[in-house]
Design an enzyme around this catalytic site. Structure first.
Site, PDB file in Angstrom:
ATOM      1  N   ASP A 283       6.600 -43.354  32.484  1.00 35.92           N
ATOM      2  CA  ASP A 283       6.513 -42.049  33.159  1.00 35.92           C
ATOM      3  C   ASP A 283       5.419 -42.065  34.212  1.00 35.92           C
ATOM      4  O   ASP A 283       4.512 -42.893  34.169  1.00 35.92           O
ATOM      5  CB  ASP A 283       6.207 -40.960  32.132  1.00 35.92           C
ATOM      6  CG  ASP A 283       7.476 -40.512  31.425  1.00 35.92           C
ATOM      7  OD1 ASP A 283       8.556 -40.931  31.863  1.00 35.92           O
ATOM      8  OD2 ASP A 283       7.368 -39.753  30.454  1.00 35.92           O
TER       9      ASP A 283
ATOM     10  N   LYS B 208       9.112 -39.116  36.443  1.00 34.02           N
ATOM     11  CA  LYS B 208       9.337 -37.679  36.246  1.00 34.02           C
ATOM     12  C   LYS B 208       8.204 -36.876  36.866  1.00 34.02           C
ATOM     13  O   LYS B 208       7.036 -37.183  36.696  1.00 34.02           O
ATOM     14  CB  LYS B 208       9.431 -37.376  34.758  1.00 34.02           C
ATOM     15  CG  LYS B 208      10.683 -38.019  34.223  1.00 34.02           C
ATOM     16  CD  LYS B 208      11.379 -37.445  33.096  1.00 34.02           C
ATOM     17  CE  LYS B 208      11.073 -36.626  32.058  1.00 34.02           C
ATOM     18  NZ  LYS B 208      11.782 -35.978  31.171  1.00 34.02           N
TER      19      LYS B 208
ATOM     20  N   THR C 202      -2.532 -37.645  22.033  1.00 34.15           N
ATOM     21  CA  THR C 202      -2.008 -36.617  22.930  1.00 34.15           C
ATOM     22  C   THR C 202      -3.120 -36.032  23.816  1.00 34.15           C
ATOM     23  O   THR C 202      -4.312 -36.110  23.462  1.00 34.15           O
ATOM     24  CB  THR C 202      -1.304 -35.516  22.106  1.00 34.15           C
ATOM     25  OG1 THR C 202      -0.605 -34.663  22.988  1.00 34.15           O
ATOM     26  CG2 THR C 202      -2.292 -34.723  21.265  1.00 34.15           C
ATOM     27  N   ALA C 203      -2.725 -35.474  24.949  1.00 34.04           N
ATOM     28  CA  ALA C 203      -3.711 -34.954  25.910  1.00 34.04           C
ATOM     29  C   ALA C 203      -4.667 -33.958  25.259  1.00 34.04           C
ATOM     30  O   ALA C 203      -5.862 -33.954  25.554  1.00 34.04           O
ATOM     31  CB  ALA C 203      -2.988 -34.312  27.090  1.00 34.04           C
TER      32      ALA C 203
ATOM     33  N   MET D   9       1.124 -28.643  30.824  1.00 36.41           N
ATOM     34  CA  MET D   9       1.832 -28.279  32.059  1.00 36.41           C
ATOM     35  C   MET D   9       1.544 -26.815  32.408  1.00 36.41           C
ATOM     36  O   MET D   9       2.445 -26.041  32.710  1.00 36.41           O
ATOM     37  CB  MET D   9       3.343 -28.506  31.885  1.00 36.41           C
ATOM     38  CG  MET D   9       3.677 -29.966  31.672  1.00 36.41           C
ATOM     39  SD  MET D   9       5.385 -30.246  31.186  1.00 36.41           S
ATOM     40  CE  MET D   9       5.298 -30.086  29.411  1.00 36.41           C
TER      41      MET D   9
ATOM     42  N   PRO E 247      -3.787 -40.686  26.817  1.00 34.96           N
ATOM     43  CA  PRO E 247      -4.097 -39.836  27.973  1.00 34.96           C
ATOM     44  C   PRO E 247      -4.503 -40.595  29.241  1.00 34.96           C
ATOM     45  O   PRO E 247      -4.675 -39.988  30.280  1.00 34.96           O
ATOM     46  CB  PRO E 247      -5.257 -38.998  27.464  1.00 34.96           C
ATOM     47  CG  PRO E 247      -5.912 -39.859  26.422  1.00 34.96           C
ATOM     48  CD  PRO E 247      -4.819 -40.642  25.781  1.00 34.96           C
TER      49      PRO E 247
ATOM     50  N   GLY F  74       0.388 -39.819  26.675  1.00 33.01           N
ATOM     51  CA  GLY F  74      -0.039 -39.105  25.467  1.00 33.01           C
ATOM     52  C   GLY F  74       0.704 -39.576  24.244  1.00 33.01           C
ATOM     53  O   GLY F  74       0.855 -40.775  24.011  1.00 33.01           O
ATOM     54  N   ASP F  75       1.191 -38.607  23.467  1.00 37.17           N
ATOM     55  CA  ASP F  75       2.016 -38.928  22.300  1.00 37.17           C
ATOM     56  C   ASP F  75       3.463 -38.640  22.688  1.00 37.17           C
ATOM     57  O   ASP F  75       3.755 -37.581  23.248  1.00 37.17           O
ATOM     58  CB  ASP F  75       1.593 -38.045  21.122  1.00 37.17           C
ATOM     59  CG  ASP F  75       2.397 -38.395  19.890  1.00 37.17           C
ATOM     60  OD1 ASP F  75       1.935 -39.259  19.123  1.00 37.17           O
ATOM     61  OD2 ASP F  75       3.485 -37.839  19.689  1.00 37.17           O
TER      62      ASP F  75
HETATM   63  N1  SAH Z   1       3.326 -36.433  25.795  1.00 41.27           N
HETATM   64  C1  SAH Z   1       2.179 -35.987  26.539  1.00 41.27           C
HETATM   65  C2  SAH Z   1       2.442 -34.704  27.266  1.00 41.27           C
HETATM   66  C3  SAH Z   1       3.510 -34.791  28.311  1.00 41.27           C
HETATM   67  S1  SAH Z   1       3.688 -33.343  29.228  1.00 41.27           S
HETATM   68  C4  SAH Z   1       0.963 -35.888  25.616  1.00 41.27           C
HETATM   69  O1  SAH Z   1       1.108 -35.983  24.412  1.00 41.27           O
HETATM   70  O2  SAH Z   1      -0.138 -35.737  26.134  1.00 41.27           O
HETATM   71  C5  SAH Z   1       2.614 -33.629  30.595  1.00 41.27           C
HETATM   72  C6  SAH Z   1       1.386 -32.768  30.500  1.00 41.27           C
HETATM   73  O3  SAH Z   1       0.453 -33.330  29.595  1.00 41.27           O
HETATM   74  C7  SAH Z   1       0.624 -32.629  31.788  1.00 41.27           C
HETATM   75  O4  SAH Z   1       1.196 -31.661  32.640  1.00 41.27           O
HETATM   76  C8  SAH Z   1      -0.724 -32.189  31.291  1.00 41.27           C
HETATM   77  O5  SAH Z   1      -0.723 -30.835  30.932  1.00 41.27           O
HETATM   78  C9  SAH Z   1      -0.837 -33.006  30.026  1.00 41.27           C
HETATM   79  N2  SAH Z   1      -1.585 -34.246  30.228  1.00 41.27           N
HETATM   80  C10 SAH Z   1      -1.138 -35.505  30.160  1.00 41.27           C
HETATM   81  N3  SAH Z   1      -2.124 -36.396  30.364  1.00 41.27           N
HETATM   82  C11 SAH Z   1      -3.239 -35.670  30.574  1.00 41.27           C
HETATM   83  C12 SAH Z   1      -4.603 -35.991  30.832  1.00 41.27           C
HETATM   84  N4  SAH Z   1      -5.030 -37.253  30.923  1.00 41.27           N
HETATM   85  N5  SAH Z   1      -5.468 -34.963  30.982  1.00 41.27           N
HETATM   86  C13 SAH Z   1      -5.066 -33.680  30.884  1.00 41.27           C
HETATM   87  N6  SAH Z   1      -3.804 -33.327  30.636  1.00 41.27           N
HETATM   88  C14 SAH Z   1      -2.895 -34.293  30.477  1.00 41.27           C
END
Ligand code: SAH
Length: 468
Positions: free
Chosen positions: A245, A267, A328-329, A380, A222, A299-300
């Site tokens: 990304d 993106k 993941t977030a 998102m 994250p 994230g993941d």
């Molecule tokens: N693969 C990523 C998600 C990608 S989609 C994962 O596993 O986290 C992108 C979305 O992830 C963002 O719009 C937001 O909703 C979330 N996100 C990613 N990083 C974040 C963070 N540090 N804090 C809060 N939301 C996050």
């Protein structure tokens, strides 16, 4: 940096030391590791210095230093443990053009001697500008333990083997060979056996005819670099190309190998600015050319990451790939509000939802989501918040259902908005969150939950709250 670390060529050059006591001995023990000519001037030299002189390891002049004694000296150490004498000899050496160090006198020294980890030709110098000698010693001790004693020998044998490298194509192949040599092979300390190991290793690398690179699909977590997995760090360490990304944090990008080519896939939240097809082509193009590609996703990579399209592109060209999971977030976000994603008696499951998909706002099973006790992590979900809110309320969700939005989870600029379904909008718009944000439906921060349980449920008003 008040002192710039460099390595000075001293082979066959003069280094002069003035002094014959403990301070001089300490410096001489280090200097004897070099290939310099050492001259010591001391009226009363310690026995150890006499012995070294006797063995021809240095030349000793048993009197105080005089003008003309430091001619052509490259380095000079004033180690008399006597301030006035040190100042006198330092002035003489300085006049003769030598770089001067006065032991225990940082201010009047032109250079300082670092703590040294010696695996010649691998030499590590540790300096703290005199600020923290204990720290330097501890770092030195750590490194001494970490680095194999025969590292120097390995490096020397390896160096002699460099001319055989022409057999291997330049770039990834050669690097893989050396990494294999230094880190994956049991190399004997016997020089002949080590030579043999190198030959066998070269043969092995020559035979692997695969000229393709490979692709690591890596989760960057994250944002907090400490939430990166060791596997991800190792992949970044070895990458030739990193395609990242927009959400991957700068601190994490800085961990990539210094020589790696860094490419932003850029993106954006709504629709990619570089198309997925272009990204696929970039990944496979570099891998086909033999590069080790790290495709770095926030994230993941398996969560809302369009991972499968990239995997399919690799498979179509027979390129090796692997997935390195990340945090993941939702995991980082739930940690920041002191809750669990699942909890006995509260929610036995959780849904990971996206606020929008390629067609626009994403449709979900609203009736099921509107049920009491449902918990969902919405990725998102900022722009689609009003849409979600409307759909859920329309399907009978309790307006007081807690909703928590965590922006920049795990990063230093993390913010938490705690509200309810009925207040989500306009609270979210008013909070003006600009970073990536994750929305929890059905979860409140632990503190807010506690407060809510303490008072009459009728009076509970989840005031939209911003924690930073
Ligand atoms: N693969 C990523 C998600 C990608 S989609 C994962 O596993 O986290 C992108 C979305 O992830 C963002 O719009 C937001 O909703 C979330 N996100 C990613 N990083 C974040 C963070 N540090 N804090 C809060 N939301 C996050």
């Amino acid at each position: 940096m008040k002192h710039f670390p460099i390595f000075i060529a001293v082979e066959g050059r003069r280094i002069v030391v003035s002094g014959g006591g403990e301070a001089a001995l300490a410096k001489l023990r280090l200097l004897l590791k070099t290939e310099a000519h050492l001259n010591v001037f001391a009226a009363e030299p310690a026995q150890e210095i006499r012995d070294w002189a006797h063995k021809g390891r240095l030349t000793l002049t048993p009197r105080a230093l005089e003008p003309g004694d430091t001619l052509c000296a490259k380095l000079f150490y004033a180690a008399n443990e006597d301030e006035a004498e040190d100042a006198r000899v330092a002035a003489l050496a300085h006049a003769d053009g030598a770089l001067v160090n006065i032991v225990d006198n940082l201010n009047d020294s032109a250079f300082i001697t670092p703590a040294i980890v010696d695996r010649d030709p691998v030499t590590i110098a540790i300096g703290t500008e005199g600020a923290a000698p204990v720290l330097a010693r501890t770092i030195k001790k750590d490194l001494e333990e970490k680095l194999p004693a025969n590292l120097g020998l390995l490096a020397r044998i390896g160096k002699a083997f460099r001319n055989r490298m022409e057999a291997l194509p330049f770039g990834v192949k050669r690097r893989d060979f050396w990494l294999d040599y230094y880190f994956n092979t049991d190399v004997s300390t016997n020089a002949t056996e080590a030579q043999h190991t190198l030959e066998t290793l070269l043969e092995k690398h020559l035979q692997s005819d695969d000229k393709k690179g490979r692709v690591d699909l890596v989760g960057a977590g994250p944002g907090d670099p400490e939430l990166l997995t060791l596997k991800a760090r190792n992949a970044l360490d070895k990458a030739d190309v990193v395609i990242y990304d927009r959400l991957v944090s700068q601190e994490i990008l800085e961990l990539a190998r210094r020589e790696a080519t860094m490419i932003s896939a850029g993106k954006e939240g709504f629709g990619p600015s570089v198309s997925q097809d272009e990204i696929n082509a970039m990944i496979t193009g570099h891998a086909i050319n033999g590069a080790h590609v790290v495709r770095l996703k926030s994230g993941d990579p398996t969560v809302f990451g369009r991972l499968d399209e990239e995997i399919e592109a690799c498979e179509a060209l027979n390129i090796d790939w692997r997935i390195i999971p990340g945090i993941t977030a939702a995991s980082a976000a739930v940690a920041s509000i002191g809750q669990s994603l699942t909890k006995r008696g509260r929610n036995s499951g959780i849904r990971f939802l996206t606020g929008h998909d390629t067609k626009g706002f994403a449709d979900h099973d609203w009736r099921a989501l509107a049920q009491k006790g449902e918990v969902a992590a919405i990725y998102m979900g900022k722009k689609s918040a009003r849409f979600f809110q409307g759909r859920l309320l329309m399907h009978g969700a309790d307006p007081a259902t807690p909703v928590t939005v965590i922006e920049n989870a795990s990063r230093t600029d993390q913010r938490i908005l705690s509200t309810t379904l009925s207040e989500l909008e306009p609270a979210l718009s008013n909070a003006n969150l600009t970073g990536p944000a994750l929305t929890f439906l059905g979860l409140a921060p632990r503190a807010a939950l506690q407060a809510a349980e303490d008072i009459n449920p009728q009076e509970v008003a989840y005031e939209p709250r911003l924690y930073t």
